[in-house]
Scaffold this motif. Structure first.
Motif, short mmCIF file in Angstrom:
data_model
loop_
_atom_site.label_atom_id
_atom_site.label_comp_id
_atom_site.label_asym_id
_atom_site.label_seq_id
_atom_site.Cartn_x
_atom_site.Cartn_y
_atom_site.Cartn_z
N LEU A 176 0.89 -1.24 -0.01
CA LEU A 176 0.09 -0.04 0.12
C LEU A 176 0.74 1.23 -0.02
O LEU A 176 0.26 2.59 0.13
CB LEU A 176 -0.86 0.10 1.12
N ALA A 177 2.06 1.22 -0.11
CA ALA A 177 2.96 2.10 -0.02
C ALA A 177 2.80 3.46 -0.91
O ALA A 177 3.01 4.47 -0.84
CB ALA A 177 4.35 1.81 -0.12
N ASP A 178 2.36 2.92 -2.35
CA ASP A 178 1.90 4.20 -3.19
C ASP A 178 0.59 4.31 -3.40
O ASP A 178 0.14 5.06 -4.25
CB ASP A 178 2.53 3.52 -4.60
N ALA A 179 -0.38 3.73 -2.48
CA ALA A 179 -1.90 4.28 -2.40
C ALA A 179 -2.15 5.48 -2.24
O ALA A 179 -1.35 5.96 -1.18
CB ALA A 179 -2.54 3.08 -1.59
N ALA A 180 -3.01 6.19 -2.76
CA ALA A 180 -3.45 7.62 -2.55
C ALA A 180 -3.92 7.58 -0.89
O ALA A 180 -4.79 6.59 -0.71
CB ALA A 180 -4.26 8.22 -3.31
N LEU A 181 -3.68 8.51 -0.19
CA LEU A 181 -4.07 8.43 1.20
C LEU A 181 -4.76 9.89 1.46
O LEU A 181 -4.39 11.05 0.89
CB LEU A 181 -3.03 8.36 2.04
N SER A 182 -5.95 9.80 2.09
CA SER A 182 -6.79 11.02 2.27
C SER A 182 -7.46 10.96 3.85
O SER A 182 -8.03 9.81 3.96
CB SER A 182 -7.61 11.51 1.34
N ARG A 183 -7.43 11.87 4.44
CA ARG A 183 -8.09 11.81 5.72
C ARG A 183 -9.58 11.74 5.75
O ARG A 183 -10.15 12.80 4.85
CB ARG A 183 -7.34 12.82 6.76
N VAL A 184 -10.29 11.18 6.56
CA VAL A 184 -11.59 11.23 6.53
C VAL A 184 -12.37 12.13 7.33
O VAL A 184 -12.01 11.96 8.62
CB VAL A 184 -12.28 10.00 6.61
N ARG A 185 -12.92 13.41 7.29
CA ARG A 185 -13.41 14.06 8.07
C ARG A 185 -14.90 13.98 8.43
O ARG A 185 -15.51 13.47 7.60
CB ARG A 185 -13.27 15.50 7.34
N GLY A 186 -14.85 13.80 9.91
CA GLY A 186 -16.18 13.57 10.21
C GLY A 186 -16.19 13.95 11.71
O GLY A 186 -15.43 14.41 12.43
N ALA A 187 -17.33 13.16 12.41
CA ALA A 187 -17.65 13.29 13.89
C ALA A 187 -17.07 12.22 14.65
O ALA A 187 -17.34 12.06 15.94
CB ALA A 187 -19.12 13.24 13.72
N ALA A 194 -8.56 8.51 14.45
CA ALA A 194 -8.15 9.34 12.95
C ALA A 194 -8.29 8.26 12.10
O ALA A 194 -7.59 7.43 11.98
CB ALA A 194 -6.97 9.99 13.08
N VAL A 195 -9.15 8.73 11.00
CA VAL A 195 -9.40 7.75 9.91
C VAL A 195 -8.94 8.11 8.73
O VAL A 195 -9.21 9.54 8.22
CB VAL A 195 -10.97 7.47 9.75
N PHE A 196 -8.01 7.32 7.80
CA PHE A 196 -7.87 7.69 6.64
C PHE A 196 -8.23 6.80 5.74
O PHE A 196 -8.39 5.39 5.85
CB PHE A 196 -6.13 7.69 6.36
N ALA A 212 -23.09 8.20 13.09
CA ALA A 212 -22.10 8.18 12.55
C ALA A 212 -21.30 7.03 12.04
O ALA A 212 -20.53 6.71 11.34
CB ALA A 212 -20.93 9.02 13.54
N ASN A 213 -22.24 5.77 12.49
CA ASN A 213 -21.66 4.47 12.06
C ASN A 213 -22.61 3.87 11.08
O ASN A 213 -22.65 2.79 10.93
CB ASN A 213 -21.73 3.87 13.60
N LEU A 214 -23.63 4.69 10.70
CA LEU A 214 -24.50 4.12 9.84
C LEU A 214 -24.40 4.94 8.36
O LEU A 214 -24.33 5.90 8.50
CB LEU A 214 -25.84 4.37 10.14
#
Length: 295
Positions: A24-35, A40-42, A198-200
């Motif tokens: 996964l070294a070259d996989a695009a990474l983006s932070r998931v913004r939420g509640a 911290a979720v990416f 938030a979990n649905l």
């Protein structure tokens, strides 16, 4: 959001993921913004999510969660994350973290979907399916919600003391005093244990996914009913109740758990996570406006 919280930035997360999971070294990474309040979720590439706990967590805890995730995904009526792996930290982030499969969908909005009969039907179907999973020799683990309501009296007293001017604390105290005494409605069943908006995940107005199944286990059969007050107005709540077949005691205990959870949100996240605080206020308002529950 929490004392002692340790954050991980995007670059650091990407280094840890590349070290532990080179494919996964070259996989695009983006932070998931939420509640979210626990991790911290990416998003990692198209099919994986990385979850970095905000509080101290060891690998054994995440391995147990991975087992529960697999069991939940097998029981769920809709898509749910499955474990991919557990990673180790470093000097800057010394805790364990995990990878799970990515589930697409939009987070259920407790206002936009308040009157959704379809979503109420979908949640009832999910709850019934989870209850069909075998408890076996497992018992409630004693953590958080799902055991004895009265065990939360001190917490509720603390929440009430912190919530003056935010909610009607006199009415909340009176309601808690009544609901906490409702007797058990039957044996424990398998439960998600945190069916909050938030979990649905929703797609085209229907339930499409459920997140955070790592707590899947035996608990009060009323616990998953918290979703009724977190998400729905009175007619949609009634529809969910009928579909689940909840008795009076079960329904009132579900309201008690929803009140206990909501009161922990209204003050704790008032400035650090306004979305969660707003959810707490709206849930308390729905409970106080529910004439069957308030009497």
């Amino acid at each position: 959001m929490h004392d002692g919280q340790l954050d991980v930035d995007d670059a650091h997360a990407q280094r840890l993921i590349a070290r532990e999971f080179p494919h996964l070294a070259d996989a695009a990474l983006s932070r998931v913004r939420g509640a979210g309040t626990v991790n911290a979720v990416f998003r990692v590439g198209e099919e994986v999510s990385a979850r970095f706990p905000l509080d101290r967590t060891d690998a054994a805890v995440l391995e147990n969660e991975a087992s529960a995730l697999s069991a939940f995904a097998a029981a769920s009526t809709v898509a749910a994350p499955r474990p991919v792996g557990v990673g180790t930290g470093d000097a800057a982030y010394p805790w364990a973290w995990s990878l799970q499969t990515w589930i697409p969908g939009e987070v259920a909005d407790p206002f936009r979907f308040a009157a959704s009969a379809e979503l109420a039907d979908d949640l009832a179907e999910l709850i019934r399916a989870l209850r069909r999973a075998q408890v076996g020799e497992r018992v409630f683990d004693g953590r958080g919600r799902g055991g004895e309501l009265s065990d939360h009296d001190d917490w509720m007293a603390h929440c009430l003391s912190q919530s003056t001017g935010i909610v009607d604390t006199d009415r909340v105290a009176t309601l808690w005093g009544r609901l906490r005494a409702v007797p058990s409605a039957g044996p424990h069943v398998m439960s998600h244990r945190d069916l909050t908006p938030a979990n649905l995940l929703v797609s085209d107005g229907r339930l499409a996914g459920v997140l955070d199944g790592g707590g899947f286990g035996p608990a009060d059969r009323a616990l998953d009913l918290v979703a009724a007050w977190h998400l729905f107005d009175a007619p949609a709540r009634a529809r969910l109740r009928e579909a689940v077949g909840a008795s009076d005691a079960e329904w009132h205990r579900g309201a008690a758990w929803a009140l206990q959870q909501a009161m922990g949100l209204v003050w704790y996240y008032e400035t650090s996570n306004p979305t969660m605080a707003q959810l707490g206020r709206s849930t308390v308002s729905r409970l106080l406006g529910d004439q069957e529950i308030t009497g």
